[in-house]
Write an enzyme that holds these catalytic residues in place. Sequence first.
Site: not given
Ligand SMILES: [Zn+2]
Length: 275
Positions: A138-139, A142, A196
């Site tokens: 997830h990081e 981004h 997100e």
């Molecule tokens: Zn996030």
Amino acid sequence: MRSWIFGVVLALATGAAAAQAPQEGVDVKKSRLLLLPASTVERSAAQQYSELMRAAAQKDALNNDRREVERLRNIARALIPQSTRFNKDAQRWRWEVNLIRSGNVNAFCMPGGKIAFFTGILDSLRLTDDEVAAIMGHEIAHALLEHGRARMSEQVLKSVGISVAAALLNLGQLSTELLARAADLAVTLPYARKQESDADLVGIELAARAGFDPRAAVNVWQKMQRVATQGAPGQGARGQPPQFLSTHPSHENRIKEIEANLPRVLPLYEGARRQ
Ligand SMILES: [Zn+2]
């Protein structure tokens, strides 16, 4: 003549098969507002990151737990080769993975592949490898989708306005302080809901392709919510809400969206596991 007809029929047949096959992988587009060049953003993020690591080392809080550091780096080594699919520049990034001893329930990946985990997130959520891969994926997502670059660009625009920013950029005169402040805000401000959701989807695909169970993303958000409402295990109900949630605000549909996209990435996971 016959072979020509055969070719057309074959093309039609394979075309139809492709159209019927379920789509593999998730469907996500990159950020749009990207005033600052990627190189400027990456340089500034790398500076912030090395300052953070230096400060942690001075407090004797950097990479103390060799086993955990190795675990994080092994997981990163599996995820990173999958990243160029979403951002070709990632091939030349100087990736780093470090572990900071701190009660912070947090983790991040700055533009250019600078990853940090805090011991607080590993301890309070008692993360399995699949769950670490879900958070790290997830990081990394981004960073690949350039959400940090978009946020830094927004911050610079807010401070000096578009015409000044454009002029300074042309002259190569955007001040280091201005960029440092923007980079700092880019890691402390909450991401937008769309960012997100996109990072969730790219994250589960990265994890699946690297051979980690993408269903672990659901566990992570469930654990995160449990800690937010009940505190970490052994801390009673007085635990602070995880810092991670302040930069990665959750919403009621998050888990549903992840679950709805699992069928797109589970075959990738099965394929990776067979190799
Ligand atoms: Zn996030």
